[in-house]
Design a protein around this motif. Structure first.
Motif, PDB file in Angstrom:
ATOM      1  N   ASP A  74      -5.203   0.775 -12.170  1.00 29.40           N
ATOM      2  CA  ASP A  74      -4.740   1.984 -12.862  1.00 29.40           C
ATOM      3  C   ASP A  74      -3.448   2.536 -12.272  1.00 29.40           C
ATOM      4  O   ASP A  74      -2.838   3.443 -12.856  1.00 29.40           O
ATOM      5  CB  ASP A  74      -5.829   3.059 -12.815  1.00 29.40           C
ATOM      6  N   ARG A  75      -3.007   1.987 -11.123  1.00 29.03           N
ATOM      7  CA  ARG A  75      -1.790   2.487 -10.489  1.00 29.03           C
ATOM      8  C   ARG A  75      -0.709   1.407 -10.405  1.00 29.03           C
ATOM      9  O   ARG A  75       0.241   1.534  -9.648  1.00 29.03           O
ATOM     10  CB  ARG A  75      -2.096   3.037  -9.095  1.00 29.03           C
ATOM     11  N   MET A  76      -0.867   0.371 -11.201  1.00 34.22           N
ATOM     12  CA  MET A  76       0.153  -0.685 -11.245  1.00 34.22           C
ATOM     13  C   MET A  76       0.098  -1.380 -12.595  1.00 34.22           C
ATOM     14  O   MET A  76      -0.847  -1.200 -13.362  1.00 34.22           O
ATOM     15  CB  MET A  76      -0.060  -1.702 -10.117  1.00 34.22           C
ATOM     16  N   ALA A  77       1.119  -2.150 -12.875  1.00 35.82           N
ATOM     17  CA  ALA A  77       1.166  -2.934 -14.113  1.00 35.82           C
ATOM     18  C   ALA A  77       2.160  -4.062 -13.921  1.00 35.82           C
ATOM     19  O   ALA A  77       2.909  -4.097 -12.933  1.00 35.82           O
ATOM     20  CB  ALA A  77       1.564  -2.057 -15.298  1.00 35.82           C
ATOM     21  N   ALA A  78       2.159  -4.995 -14.849  1.00 34.79           N
ATOM     22  CA  ALA A  78       3.102  -6.112 -14.826  1.00 34.79           C
ATOM     23  C   ALA A  78       4.004  -6.020 -16.044  1.00 34.79           C
ATOM     24  O   ALA A  78       3.601  -5.510 -17.098  1.00 34.79           O
ATOM     25  CB  ALA A  78       2.353  -7.440 -14.831  1.00 34.79           C
ATOM     26  N   VAL A  79       5.228  -6.517 -15.900  1.00 35.10           N
ATOM     27  CA  VAL A  79       6.156  -6.547 -17.022  1.00 35.10           C
ATOM     28  C   VAL A  79       6.803  -7.926 -17.067  1.00 35.10           C
ATOM     29  O   VAL A  79       7.245  -8.453 -16.046  1.00 35.10           O
ATOM     30  CB  VAL A  79       7.233  -5.446 -16.922  1.00 35.10           C
ATOM     31  N   THR A  80       6.816  -8.519 -18.252  1.00 33.64           N
ATOM     32  CA  THR A  80       7.388  -9.850 -18.448  1.00 33.64           C
ATOM     33  C   THR A  80       8.524  -9.773 -19.457  1.00 33.64           C
ATOM     34  O   THR A  80       8.387  -9.143 -20.514  1.00 33.64           O
ATOM     35  CB  THR A  80       6.314 -10.835 -18.945  1.00 33.64           C
ATOM     36  N   ALA A  81       9.646 -10.401 -19.098  1.00 26.73           N
ATOM     37  CA  ALA A  81      10.793 -10.450 -20.004  1.00 26.73           C
ATOM     38  C   ALA A  81      10.533 -11.458 -21.102  1.00 26.73           C
ATOM     39  O   ALA A  81      10.150 -12.600 -20.827  1.00 26.73           O
ATOM     40  CB  ALA A  81      12.049 -10.823 -19.231  1.00 26.73           C
ATOM     41  N   VAL A  82      10.728 -11.055 -22.329  1.00 28.22           N
ATOM     42  CA  VAL A  82      10.564 -11.951 -23.476  1.00 28.22           C
ATOM     43  C   VAL A  82      11.949 -12.282 -24.023  1.00 28.22           C
ATOM     44  O   VAL A  82      12.706 -11.392 -24.406  1.00 28.22           O
ATOM     45  CB  VAL A  82       9.704 -11.295 -24.572  1.00 28.22           C
TER      46      VAL A  82
ATOM     47  N   ARG B 242       7.078   5.251 -17.974  1.00 24.62           N
ATOM     48  CA  ARG B 242       5.630   5.248 -17.721  1.00 24.62           C
ATOM     49  C   ARG B 242       5.236   5.865 -16.384  1.00 24.62           C
ATOM     50  O   ARG B 242       4.053   5.905 -16.041  1.00 24.62           O
ATOM     51  CB  ARG B 242       5.108   3.806 -17.777  1.00 24.62           C
ATOM     52  N   GLY B 243       6.201   6.352 -15.625  1.00 18.01           N
ATOM     53  CA  GLY B 243       5.878   7.045 -14.377  1.00 18.01           C
ATOM     54  C   GLY B 243       5.558   6.153 -13.196  1.00 18.01           C
ATOM     55  O   GLY B 243       4.758   6.525 -12.328  1.00 18.01           O
ATOM     56  N   TYR B 244       6.195   4.983 -13.102  1.00 11.76           N
ATOM     57  CA  TYR B 244       6.017   4.113 -11.944  1.00 11.76           C
ATOM     58  C   TYR B 244       7.078   4.447 -10.893  1.00 11.76           C
ATOM     59  O   TYR B 244       8.244   4.678 -11.218  1.00 11.76           O
ATOM     60  CB  TYR B 244       6.111   2.646 -12.348  1.00 11.76           C
ATOM     61  N   ASP B 245       6.659   4.456  -9.642  1.00 14.42           N
ATOM     62  CA  ASP B 245       7.569   4.808  -8.551  1.00 14.42           C
ATOM     63  C   ASP B 245       8.415   3.628  -8.091  1.00 14.42           C
ATOM     64  O   ASP B 245       9.526   3.810  -7.593  1.00 14.42           O
ATOM     65  CB  ASP B 245       6.766   5.317  -7.343  1.00 14.42           C
ATOM     66  N   THR B 246       7.876   2.430  -8.229  1.00 13.56           N
ATOM     67  CA  THR B 246       8.483   1.238  -7.627  1.00 13.56           C
ATOM     68  C   THR B 246       8.501   0.086  -8.615  1.00 13.56           C
ATOM     69  O   THR B 246       7.550  -0.103  -9.369  1.00 13.56           O
ATOM     70  CB  THR B 246       7.674   0.806  -6.377  1.00 13.56           C
ATOM     71  N   VAL B 247       9.584  -0.668  -8.588  1.00 12.37           N
ATOM     72  CA  VAL B 247       9.641  -1.953  -9.295  1.00 12.37           C
ATOM     73  C   VAL B 247       9.697  -3.045  -8.234  1.00 12.37           C
ATOM     74  O   VAL B 247      10.523  -2.997  -7.316  1.00 12.37           O
ATOM     75  CB  VAL B 247      10.866  -2.042 -10.218  1.00 12.37           C
ATOM     76  N   ALA B 248       8.796  -4.016  -8.328  1.00 12.73           N
ATOM     77  CA  ALA B 248       8.716  -5.082  -7.328  1.00 12.73           C
ATOM     78  C   ALA B 248       8.930  -6.438  -7.977  1.00 12.73           C
ATOM     79  O   ALA B 248       8.579  -6.643  -9.139  1.00 12.73           O
ATOM     80  CB  ALA B 248       7.355  -5.049  -6.629  1.00 12.73           C
ATOM     81  N   THR B 249       9.484  -7.364  -7.205  1.00 13.06           N
ATOM     82  CA  THR B 249       9.706  -8.725  -7.683  1.00 13.06           C
ATOM     83  C   THR B 249       8.945  -9.721  -6.800  1.00 13.06           C
ATOM     84  O   THR B 249       8.381  -9.357  -5.770  1.00 13.06           O
ATOM     85  CB  THR B 249      11.201  -9.089  -7.660  1.00 13.06           C
ATOM     86  N   GLY B 250       8.996 -10.995  -7.179  1.00  9.69           N
ATOM     87  CA  GLY B 250       8.299 -12.038  -6.434  1.00  9.69           C
ATOM     88  C   GLY B 250       9.190 -12.798  -5.471  1.00  9.69           C
ATOM     89  O   GLY B 250       8.859 -13.926  -5.080  1.00  9.69           O
ATOM     90  N   THR B 251      10.294 -12.216  -5.039  1.00 13.97           N
ATOM     91  CA  THR B 251      11.187 -12.874  -4.088  1.00 13.97           C
ATOM     92  C   THR B 251      10.480 -13.099  -2.755  1.00 13.97           C
ATOM     93  O   THR B 251       9.890 -12.173  -2.193  1.00 13.97           O
ATOM     94  CB  THR B 251      12.441 -12.019  -3.859  1.00 13.97           C
TER      95      THR B 251
ATOM     96  N   SER C 114       0.813  -1.226   0.000  1.00 17.33           N
ATOM     97  CA  SER C 114       0.000   0.000   0.000  1.00 17.33           C
ATOM     98  C   SER C 114       0.843   1.271   0.000  1.00 17.33           C
ATOM     99  O   SER C 114       0.382   2.323  -0.451  1.00 17.33           O
ATOM    100  CB  SER C 114      -0.952   0.003   1.195  1.00 17.33           C
ATOM    101  N   GLY C 115       2.077   1.181   0.490  1.00 15.65           N
ATOM    102  CA  GLY C 115       2.920   2.368   0.525  1.00 15.65           C
ATOM    103  C   GLY C 115       3.877   2.498  -0.637  1.00 15.65           C
ATOM    104  O   GLY C 115       4.751   3.376  -0.631  1.00 15.65           O
ATOM    105  N   TYR C 116       3.722   1.675  -1.657  1.00 19.81           N
ATOM    106  CA  TYR C 116       4.678   1.659  -2.761  1.00 19.81           C
ATOM    107  C   TYR C 116       4.461   2.749  -3.800  1.00 19.81           C
ATOM    108  O   TYR C 116       5.344   3.026  -4.601  1.00 19.81           O
ATOM    109  CB  TYR C 116       4.626   0.311  -3.490  1.00 19.81           C
ATOM    110  N   GLY C 117       3.280   3.328  -3.861  1.00 22.78           N
ATOM    111  CA  GLY C 117       2.987   4.247  -4.955  1.00 22.78           C
ATOM    112  C   GLY C 117       2.734   3.460  -6.234  1.00 22.78           C
ATOM    113  O   GLY C 117       2.453   2.262  -6.203  1.00 22.78           O
ATOM    114  N   ARG C 118       2.823   4.133  -7.374  1.00 25.80           N
ATOM    115  CA  ARG C 118       2.613   3.448  -8.652  1.00 25.80           C
ATOM    116  C   ARG C 118       3.686   2.375  -8.825  1.00 25.80           C
ATOM    117  O   ARG C 118       4.872   2.655  -8.709  1.00 25.80           O
ATOM    118  CB  ARG C 118       2.661   4.446  -9.806  1.00 25.80           C
ATOM    119  N   THR C 119       3.246   1.151  -9.101  1.00 26.39           N
ATOM    120  CA  THR C 119       4.152   0.000  -9.027  1.00 26.39           C
ATOM    121  C   THR C 119       4.146  -0.831 -10.304  1.00 26.39           C
ATOM    122  O   THR C 119       3.088  -1.115 -10.864  1.00 26.39           O
ATOM    123  CB  THR C 119       3.767  -0.904  -7.836  1.00 26.39           C
ATOM    124  N   LEU C 120       5.337  -1.213 -10.708  1.00 27.38           N
ATOM    125  CA  LEU C 120       5.527  -2.121 -11.847  1.00 27.38           C
ATOM    126  C   LEU C 120       6.069  -3.432 -11.297  1.00 27.38           C
ATOM    127  O   LEU C 120       7.106  -3.456 -10.631  1.00 27.38           O
ATOM    128  CB  LEU C 120       6.508  -1.509 -12.850  1.00 27.38           C
TER     129      LEU C 120
END
Length: 281
Positions: A47-55, A117-126, A18-24
């Motif tokens: 609208d305040r997050m998205a996912a990114v997948t490496a191809v 794209r204006g995301y504040d944070t990048v998060a992983t699944g660790t 909840s404290g991450y801001g816009r998150t990818l």
């Protein structure tokens, strides 16, 4: 793990994000990163997050399709970026730090996309189990690039992550772990698109022949002068009595190499001595 514990873990995760801001979210399609995607969508809103997948050649086509479907069902924007790790000599050389170069390529691409794209944070699944594993060079690469680890920071290990996924009825809750295709190639053997492609073809063939048993863990390990099929213990009898499996592996591109069968063990390649470095076929 009980429902009450799963609810507690879910709430801890939502509070963390909840404290991450816009998150990818760096999204591989596995259960860990899918829970992070779902949690970010729940607490931040799609609208305040998205996912990114490496191809890349190391990602099976089926995994990319599954990741795309998952995001579509959640109404989450899904970015696909070419990570070009094949251009990195350290990755191709396939030493024990290969995952460092792979994760570096992914996180560099994710950070560039986040800035664009204006995301504040990048998060992983660790998760917490990953953190205590002493052989995780990819985690170091992500940490160096400032990636957040909401599962680990919320205290969730693999079993807790699966419990949350099941609580939220995510289709990945019982999905077997699925490391990248490069993890099937013994250290010291150069990673090439051809080697990755034949591993993918072989695993698809083995899963198809195993039928329902093929939904569990299946690995085809490229050991250069031989091939090893790994499956869950309960699937071993079916594999051992079916000569078609070895033939399917050979037809996938391994030629006349001998094929052995072993019980699946996560990270088993880390316990083999590196193959003397040579050019790949």
């Amino acid at each position: 793990m009980g429902e009450r514990t799963a609810i507690h873990g879910a709430q801890a995760l939502l509070t963390e994000i909840s404290g991450y801001g816009r998150t990818l979210v760096a999204f591989s399609g596995g259960v860990d990163s899918s829970v992070v995607v779902a949690a970010a969508a729940r607490t931040l809103g799609p609208d305040r997050m998205a996912a990114v997948t490496a191809v890349s050649p190391s990602l099976p086509d089926e995994e990319l399709l599954a990741a795309t479907r998952f995001c579509e069902e959640l109404g989450v924007a899904h970015h696909r970026v070419d990570t070009h790790e094949m251009d990195v000599s350290g990755y191709r050389a396939n030493g024990r730090r290969r995952c460092y170069f792979c994760k570096s390529s992914l996180l560099d691409a994710a950070r560039a996309l986040a800035a664009e794209r204006g995301y504040d944070t990048v998060a992983t699944g660790t998760n917490t189990d990953d953190v205590v594993d002493r052989f995780r060079p990819g985690i170091a690469a992500a940490a160096e690039r400032g990636a957040r680890t909401p599962l680990a920071d919320a205290g969730l290990g693999k079993s807790a992550v699966r419990a949350v996924a099941r609580l939220w009825s995510l289709p990945t809750w019982d999905k077997p772990a699925m490391a990248c295709l490069a993890s099937r190639i013994a250290y010291g053997i150069e990673v090439t698109p051809n080697r990755l492609a034949r591993v993918e073809r072989a695993e698809i063939a083995v899963r198809r022949l195993l039928g329902p048993a093929g939904k569990g863990n299946v690995r085809v390990r490229d050991l250069d002068t031989s091939v090893r099929i790994e499956v869950d213990r309960e699937s071993l009898p079916a594999v051992l009595r079916d000569p078609r499996l070895a033939e399917a592996v050979r037809e996938a591109g391994f030629g006349e190499l001998p094929v052995a069968v072993h019980e699946f063990r996560s990270g088993s390649m880390n316990h083999l001595p590196p193959v003397p470095r040579r050019l790949s076929r």
